[in-house]
Design a protein around this motif. Sequence first.
Motif, PDB file in Angstrom:
ATOM      1  N   ILE A 175      18.829   1.325  -9.740  1.00 15.74           N
ATOM      2  CA  ILE A 175      17.705   2.024 -10.477  1.00 15.74           C
ATOM      3  C   ILE A 175      18.596   2.310 -11.821  1.00 15.74           C
ATOM      4  O   ILE A 175      18.039   2.111 -13.000  1.00 15.74           O
ATOM      5  CB  ILE A 175      17.502   3.262  -9.900  1.00 15.74           C
ATOM      6  CG1 ILE A 175      16.596   2.631  -8.526  1.00 15.74           C
ATOM      7  CG2 ILE A 175      16.413   3.821 -10.667  1.00 15.74           C
ATOM      8  CD1 ILE A 175      16.305   3.846  -7.698  1.00 15.74           C
ATOM      9  N   ALA A 176      19.795   2.991 -11.759  1.00 17.48           N
ATOM     10  CA  ALA A 176      20.545   3.447 -12.887  1.00 17.48           C
ATOM     11  C   ALA A 176      20.786   2.179 -13.860  1.00 17.48           C
ATOM     12  O   ALA A 176      20.662   2.162 -15.214  1.00 17.48           O
ATOM     13  CB  ALA A 176      21.815   4.115 -12.689  1.00 17.48           C
ATOM     14  N   ARG A 177      21.226   1.185 -13.197  1.00 13.71           N
ATOM     15  CA  ARG A 177      21.554  -0.110 -14.007  1.00 13.71           C
ATOM     16  C   ARG A 177      20.444  -1.028 -14.485  1.00 13.71           C
ATOM     17  O   ARG A 177      20.527  -1.189 -15.751  1.00 13.71           O
ATOM     18  CB  ARG A 177      22.268  -1.108 -13.043  1.00 13.71           C
ATOM     19  CG  ARG A 177      22.929  -2.163 -13.682  1.00 13.71           C
ATOM     20  CD  ARG A 177      23.669  -3.445 -12.765  1.00 13.71           C
ATOM     21  NE  ARG A 177      24.934  -2.460 -12.454  1.00 13.71           N
ATOM     22  CZ  ARG A 177      25.354  -1.922 -11.313  1.00 13.71           C
ATOM     23  NH1 ARG A 177      24.352  -1.942 -10.028  1.00 13.71           N
ATOM     24  NH2 ARG A 177      26.397  -1.455 -11.116  1.00 13.71           N
ATOM     25  N   ASP A 178      19.262  -0.660 -13.945  1.00 15.81           N
ATOM     26  CA  ASP A 178      17.856  -1.381 -14.343  1.00 15.81           C
ATOM     27  C   ASP A 178      17.574  -0.649 -15.626  1.00 15.81           C
ATOM     28  O   ASP A 178      17.192  -0.883 -16.747  1.00 15.81           O
ATOM     29  CB  ASP A 178      16.920  -1.086 -13.591  1.00 15.81           C
ATOM     30  CG  ASP A 178      15.524  -1.734 -14.083  1.00 15.81           C
ATOM     31  OD1 ASP A 178      15.297  -2.986 -14.183  1.00 15.81           O
ATOM     32  OD2 ASP A 178      14.664  -0.732 -14.502  1.00 15.81           O
ATOM     33  N   ILE A 179      17.732   0.714 -15.545  1.00 18.10           N
ATOM     34  CA  ILE A 179      17.525   1.742 -16.762  1.00 18.10           C
ATOM     35  C   ILE A 179      18.249   1.560 -17.862  1.00 18.10           C
ATOM     36  O   ILE A 179      17.854   1.435 -19.130  1.00 18.10           O
ATOM     37  CB  ILE A 179      17.497   3.075 -16.227  1.00 18.10           C
ATOM     38  CG1 ILE A 179      16.300   3.269 -15.416  1.00 18.10           C
ATOM     39  CG2 ILE A 179      17.518   4.175 -17.603  1.00 18.10           C
ATOM     40  CD1 ILE A 179      16.593   4.606 -14.247  1.00 18.10           C
ATOM     41  N   ASN A 233      13.476   5.154   1.155  1.00 17.14           N
ATOM     42  CA  ASN A 233      13.885   4.788  -0.064  1.00 17.14           C
ATOM     43  C   ASN A 233      13.273   3.494  -0.825  1.00 17.14           C
ATOM     44  O   ASN A 233      13.266   3.326  -1.930  1.00 17.14           O
ATOM     45  CB  ASN A 233      15.357   4.340   0.151  1.00 17.14           C
ATOM     46  CG  ASN A 233      16.355   5.439   0.259  1.00 17.14           C
ATOM     47  OD1 ASN A 233      15.896   6.400   0.575  1.00 17.14           O
ATOM     48  ND2 ASN A 233      17.681   5.266   0.219  1.00 17.14           N
ATOM     49  N   ALA A 234      12.729   2.751   0.236  1.00 19.58           N
ATOM     50  CA  ALA A 234      11.906   1.464  -0.598  1.00 19.58           C
ATOM     51  C   ALA A 234      10.927   2.053  -1.385  1.00 19.58           C
ATOM     52  O   ALA A 234      10.855   1.353  -2.552  1.00 19.58           O
ATOM     53  CB  ALA A 234      11.455   0.645   0.781  1.00 19.58           C
ATOM     54  N   ALA A 235      10.002   2.605  -1.128  1.00 16.33           N
ATOM     55  CA  ALA A 235       8.765   2.785  -1.782  1.00 16.33           C
ATOM     56  C   ALA A 235       9.277   3.830  -2.869  1.00 16.33           C
ATOM     57  O   ALA A 235       8.774   3.723  -4.037  1.00 16.33           O
ATOM     58  CB  ALA A 235       7.434   3.684  -1.013  1.00 16.33           C
ATOM     59  N   ALA A 236      10.245   4.916  -2.677  1.00 17.10           N
ATOM     60  CA  ALA A 236      10.783   5.760  -3.724  1.00 17.10           C
ATOM     61  C   ALA A 236      11.417   5.016  -4.803  1.00 17.10           C
ATOM     62  O   ALA A 236      11.415   5.491  -6.138  1.00 17.10           O
ATOM     63  CB  ALA A 236      11.594   6.714  -3.213  1.00 17.10           C
ATOM     64  N   ARG A 237      12.097   3.977  -4.520  1.00 17.49           N
ATOM     65  CA  ARG A 237      12.559   2.989  -5.490  1.00 17.49           C
ATOM     66  C   ARG A 237      11.706   2.772  -6.483  1.00 17.49           C
ATOM     67  O   ARG A 237      11.844   2.766  -7.700  1.00 17.49           O
ATOM     68  CB  ARG A 237      13.434   2.125  -5.025  1.00 17.49           C
ATOM     69  CG  ARG A 237      14.106   0.957  -5.746  1.00 17.49           C
ATOM     70  CD  ARG A 237      15.210   0.229  -5.261  1.00 17.49           C
ATOM     71  NE  ARG A 237      14.417  -0.730  -4.355  1.00 17.49           N
ATOM     72  CZ  ARG A 237      14.575  -0.769  -3.035  1.00 17.49           C
ATOM     73  NH1 ARG A 237      15.280   0.066  -2.417  1.00 17.49           N
ATOM     74  NH2 ARG A 237      13.729  -1.635  -2.231  1.00 17.49           N
ATOM     75  N   VAL A 238      10.598   2.264  -6.207  1.00 16.52           N
ATOM     76  CA  VAL A 238       9.436   1.786  -6.982  1.00 16.52           C
ATOM     77  C   VAL A 238       9.131   2.859  -7.811  1.00 16.52           C
ATOM     78  O   VAL A 238       8.753   2.699  -9.224  1.00 16.52           O
ATOM     79  CB  VAL A 238       8.483   1.219  -6.242  1.00 16.52           C
ATOM     80  CG1 VAL A 238       6.913   0.698  -7.262  1.00 16.52           C
ATOM     81  CG2 VAL A 238       8.717   0.054  -5.323  1.00 16.52           C
ATOM     82  N   ALA A 239       8.778   4.076  -7.422  1.00 15.00           N
ATOM     83  CA  ALA A 239       8.424   5.211  -8.082  1.00 15.00           C
ATOM     84  C   ALA A 239       9.255   5.715  -9.033  1.00 15.00           C
ATOM     85  O   ALA A 239       9.131   5.997 -10.277  1.00 15.00           O
ATOM     86  CB  ALA A 239       7.876   6.511  -7.029  1.00 15.00           C
ATOM     87  N   ARG A 265       0.730  -1.287   0.138  1.00 15.58           N
ATOM     88  CA  ARG A 265      -0.084   0.168   0.146  1.00 15.58           C
ATOM     89  C   ARG A 265       0.753   1.358  -0.106  1.00 15.58           C
ATOM     90  O   ARG A 265       0.405   2.430  -0.525  1.00 15.58           O
ATOM     91  CB  ARG A 265      -0.948  -0.115   1.251  1.00 15.58           C
ATOM     92  CG  ARG A 265      -2.055  -0.965   1.117  1.00 15.58           C
ATOM     93  CD  ARG A 265      -2.882  -1.289   2.576  1.00 15.58           C
ATOM     94  NE  ARG A 265      -3.211  -0.254   2.854  1.00 15.58           N
ATOM     95  CZ  ARG A 265      -4.952   0.204   2.720  1.00 15.58           C
ATOM     96  NH1 ARG A 265      -5.421  -0.422   2.019  1.00 15.58           N
ATOM     97  NH2 ARG A 265      -5.186   1.358   3.102  1.00 15.58           N
ATOM     98  N   THR A 266       1.887   1.298   0.687  1.00 16.37           N
ATOM     99  CA  THR A 266       2.793   2.390   0.800  1.00 16.37           C
ATOM    100  C   THR A 266       3.616   2.669  -0.621  1.00 16.37           C
ATOM    101  O   THR A 266       3.600   3.745  -1.220  1.00 16.37           O
ATOM    102  CB  THR A 266       3.920   2.159   1.803  1.00 16.37           C
ATOM    103  OG1 THR A 266       3.346   2.017   3.143  1.00 16.37           O
ATOM    104  CG2 THR A 266       5.085   3.349   1.836  1.00 16.37           C
ATOM    105  N   SER A 267       3.831   1.408  -1.409  1.00 19.69           N
ATOM    106  CA  SER A 267       4.316   1.574  -2.739  1.00 19.69           C
ATOM    107  C   SER A 267       3.534   2.098  -3.705  1.00 19.69           C
ATOM    108  O   SER A 267       3.325   2.963  -4.331  1.00 19.69           O
ATOM    109  CB  SER A 267       4.867   0.363  -3.187  1.00 19.69           C
ATOM    110  OG  SER A 267       6.083  -0.060  -2.649  1.00 19.69           O
ATOM    111  N   VAL A 268       1.791   1.524  -3.474  1.00 22.00           N
ATOM    112  CA  VAL A 268       0.838   2.334  -4.604  1.00 22.00           C
ATOM    113  C   VAL A 268       0.676   3.938  -3.964  1.00 22.00           C
ATOM    114  O   VAL A 268       0.473   4.362  -5.182  1.00 22.00           O
ATOM    115  CB  VAL A 268      -0.383   1.476  -3.945  1.00 22.00           C
ATOM    116  CG1 VAL A 268      -1.652   2.095  -4.613  1.00 22.00           C
ATOM    117  CG2 VAL A 268      -0.298  -0.028  -4.444  1.00 22.00           C
TER     118      VAL A 268
END
Length: 289
Positions: free
Chosen positions: A150-154, A245-251, A108-111
Amino acid sequence: MTLALDDPKTIGPRIRMMMPTLTPLELRVVDGILARTDFGPDTSIRTIAEDAGVSEAMIVKIAKKLGLKGFRELRAGLIIYNKSPTAELHQDITPQDSDAEIAQKVFRTSVQALEETLSILDPAAFEQACDLIFHARQRDLYGIGGSAQIARDISHKFLRIGVRTSMFDDAHMMLMSASMLGGGDVAIGFSHSGTTTAVIEPLALARQRGARTIALTNFANSPIAAAADVVLYSTAQGSPLLGENAAARVAQLIIFDAIFAAVARRDLVAAERNLAATMGAVTAKRQHK
């Protein structure tokens, strides 16, 4: 960044984005204000000030520092925000939670982070970032720690459609990379806090060398924003255990998923051709029944 009350989802994240500009005392007061769920039209500035142990003038000062006209606008915004379904998504994790309850709260926090990040997304900045990435001669990505992932995934996503990038997660290598950039190149810096010097310095150097710069961060008026031509913001309300950081990473990943799709659309024929080629190249590495 100024605050807008036209979308109730924006007031909470926009206040959080400005919080690094506050003093420790101001931060304590704002934390207390955001924790209140009893804000109503009759909530007085005197009540807020007395509960916080500060003067009424301090409350007005803080509201203006957050980009608002004063206490009344702050109160009006929080009344709307606290009633919004998005605000109700977030719940802190407690020691009494079962595993199933923890899973629900994390999801829910990620949503909430996704909903609120979308509400503050600047369409003009998003389009400019897409154009810069699409037309760039060289694209260098900078990140440390979690931001490096995140940069690596992108970088992986863009390679699938033939958009070449170079990803760096070492402070010296980032500076060396930036020193080689120039006009027609793009440097992209990732920093949740916006204060990671190992990322800010190469981004500033790349800009000095004539490259265009893009930053992805969680906070307005952060040092990395000052080093960027284009700034994209994520927002997340974390918990003491998970942090932001956890939820922000998803965003942040979703922001660049959207950029990936928008960049691919700019030359869909080439994107589809390159996607077929890169997928075909790794097919032999997959087990088949």
